[in-house]
Design a protein around this motif. Structure first.
Motif, PDB file in Angstrom:
ATOM      1  N   ALA A  85      16.395   5.499   7.904  1.00 13.96           N
ATOM      2  CA  ALA A  85      15.684   6.298   6.899  1.00 13.96           C
ATOM      3  C   ALA A  85      14.731   5.396   6.131  1.00 13.96           C
ATOM      4  O   ALA A  85      14.770   4.166   6.252  1.00 13.96           O
ATOM      5  N   ARG A  86      13.884   6.022   5.325  1.00 14.08           N
ATOM      6  CA  ARG A  86      13.000   5.263   4.451  1.00 14.08           C
ATOM      7  C   ARG A  86      12.833   5.999   3.131  1.00 14.08           C
ATOM      8  O   ARG A  86      13.065   7.207   3.030  1.00 14.08           O
ATOM      9  N   GLY A  87      12.431   5.254   2.117  1.00 15.42           N
ATOM     10  CA  GLY A  87      12.177   5.829   0.807  1.00 15.42           C
ATOM     11  C   GLY A  87      11.325   4.869   0.001  1.00 15.42           C
ATOM     12  O   GLY A  87      11.059   3.741   0.427  1.00 15.42           O
ATOM     13  N   ARG A  88      10.896   5.316  -1.165  1.00 12.77           N
ATOM     14  CA  ARG A  88      10.086   4.497  -2.057  1.00 12.77           C
ATOM     15  C   ARG A  88      10.866   4.216  -3.334  1.00 12.77           C
ATOM     16  O   ARG A  88      11.515   5.115  -3.890  1.00 12.77           O
TER      17      ARG A  88
ATOM     18  N   ASP B 152       0.811  -1.229   0.000  1.00 15.90           N
ATOM     19  CA  ASP B 152       0.000   0.000   0.000  1.00 15.90           C
ATOM     20  C   ASP B 152       0.840   1.274   0.000  1.00 15.90           C
ATOM     21  O   ASP B 152       0.455   2.280  -0.613  1.00 15.90           O
ATOM     22  N   THR B 153       1.980   1.242   0.697  1.00 13.79           N
ATOM     23  CA  THR B 153       2.760   2.468   0.880  1.00 13.79           C
ATOM     24  C   THR B 153       4.050   2.514   0.077  1.00 13.79           C
ATOM     25  O   THR B 153       4.561   3.601  -0.218  1.00 13.79           O
TER      26      THR B 153
ATOM     27  N   LEU C  18      15.450   5.688  -5.371  1.00  7.50           N
ATOM     28  CA  LEU C  18      14.622   5.916  -4.198  1.00  7.50           C
ATOM     29  C   LEU C  18      14.099   7.339  -4.221  1.00  7.50           C
ATOM     30  O   LEU C  18      14.848   8.294  -4.465  1.00  7.50           O
ATOM     31  N   THR C  19      12.810   7.482  -3.959  1.00 12.60           N
ATOM     32  CA  THR C  19      12.201   8.796  -3.881  1.00 12.60           C
ATOM     33  C   THR C  19      11.608   8.997  -2.489  1.00 12.60           C
ATOM     34  O   THR C  19      11.493   8.057  -1.705  1.00 12.60           O
ATOM     35  N   ASP C  20      11.226  10.227  -2.191  1.00  9.19           N
ATOM     36  CA  ASP C  20      10.612  10.572  -0.902  1.00  9.19           C
ATOM     37  C   ASP C  20      11.475  10.126   0.277  1.00  9.19           C
ATOM     38  O   ASP C  20      10.955   9.749   1.334  1.00  9.19           O
TER      39      ASP C  20
END
Length: 378
Positions: free
Chosen positions: A123-126, A102-103, A132-134
């Motif tokens: 950290a996190r990203g998409r 979903d995310t 990787l974005t965001d």
């Protein structure tokens, strides 16, 4: 020093690994035969692997890259934050969010800082194609130090979608007994990197709210048994004192005063611990098992997949020092049986994971690492 157990003696078996092809080997284990199939090769100092639904693999390389693999195609993922690579620091663990479908969130830990000082960060990203974005940093340990050993780190999700994150003692054993310091601890964070209010020491004076357990040297394997709610960890204690730990939330797991290695004995705890007090033996959680030789355990998975019916509830643990994979049958904090799965080492074992589809994977190697899938033979 031998492992601690109650009741049934441990069984240590050397299991034959025979070559089936250039890309596949066979493991004749006590309970079933497995094929060790190659999934990805030519990895540079691999550290962790995230196996995503649909056959996407993401491997973190300590040298500062993420490699993604899908349908035999490989891409180097761009867009990572600044990572300082030195000694045991660099890009560390990687894990997909439980709600990844979903995310799209991918979480990772790394050494943030420069040649003067670093901290272990989350950290996190998409993932969007090869980038990787965001990307956003969610957490950084509260005390930076000179780049060096024991940065950590491992990640494991709990059933309530809180995230466990280990941080090593950064080469200073006394820091693991300072509960105002994130070093030498396992932390529990929410998906935004904050301390949940139901953390075991959230409101206690003298404890950082993120701390889930402390008294750790270098936890390099962390996993949650979802059927029992247990948290397991493995850590390198040195000098043949490596441990398998059933983690007790809000408790002290003993490094360094629970260990009699040279490194622990040299720590001047009375001067360096902020509280100025030593913990008593009664307040230290004993390990479920102590290895009798140098293993440097790294990677840990709880087996609950139907693909391995004879291994239900067992633990798989890797070894950096000896290149071995161990299977533990456990009951609570009691180790009933231990089996060595490899007759000959394939290289340092970095990580062991169970995928969403239920298959087990082992990440092995240093400059030329390989990701293997353990496939049950029909």
């Amino acid at each position: 020093m031998k492992g601690r157990w109650n009741g049934t003696p441990l069984l240590a078996l050397a299991v034959v690994a025979t070559a089936a092809s250039a890309d596949e080997m066979t493991l004749e284990t006590e309970h079933q035969t497995l094929r060790l199939a190659t999934v990805a090769e030519d990895l540079e100092r691999p550290w962790g692997v995230a196996i995503l639904p649909g056959g996407l693999y993401m491997v973190s390389e300590r040298s500062g890259q993420i490699q993604s693999f899908y349908n035999d195609e490989r891409q180097t993922v761009e867009g990572l934050p600044g990572i300082h690579v030195e000694n045991q620091g660099g890009l560390l663990d990687i894990a997909a969010s439980p709600d990844y479908a979903d995310t799209g969130w991918i979480y990772f830990t790394y050494s943030s800082g420069d040649a003067d000082s670093t901290a272990t960060a989350l950290a996190r990203g998409r993932l969007a194609g090869d980038r990787l974005t965001d990307v956003e940093e969610l957490f950084e340990q509260n005390r930076r130090s000179e780049p060096g050993p024991h940065s950590g780190s491992r990640l494991a999700w709990m059933d309530d979608d809180s995230l466990l994150m280990s941080v090593g003692d950064r080469g200073s054993p006394e820091r693991a007994q300072d509960t105002n310091d994130h070093a030498g601890s396992i932390l529990r964070l929410n998906p935004q990197g904050l301390a949940p209010e139901d953390n075991p020491r959230f409101e206690d004076v003298g404890y950082l709210p993120e701390i889930y357990s402390w008294g750790h040297r270098h936890v390099l394997g962390l996993a949650v048994d979802r059927s029992r709610g247990d948290v397991w960890a493995v850590e390198a204690r040195g000098n043949g004192h490596d441990e398998l730990l059933l983690i007790r939330s809000g408790e002290n797991h003993g490094w360094p005063e629970g260990d009699d290695s040279d490194e622990a004995a040299g720590a001047d705890l009375l001067d360096d611990i902020a509280s100025g007090e030593l913990f008593t033996d009664e307040e230290v959680i004993e390990p479920a098992y102590r290895f009798s030789s140098d293993v440097s355990p790294s990677g840990l998975a709880v087996v609950d997949s139907e693909h391995y019916p004879q291994w239900q509830g067992n633990l798989l643990v890797g070894g950096l020092e000896n290149g071995q994979i161990y299977r533990f049958e456990v009951n609570g904090d009691e180790v009933l049986e231990m089996e060595e799965l490899l007759e000959e080492p394939l290289g340092p074992v970095r990580d062991i994971r169970q995928s969403p589809e239920g298959y087990l994977y082992a990440l092995i190697g240093d400059e030329n690492g390989t990701l293997y899938r353990l496939e049950p033979e029909e």
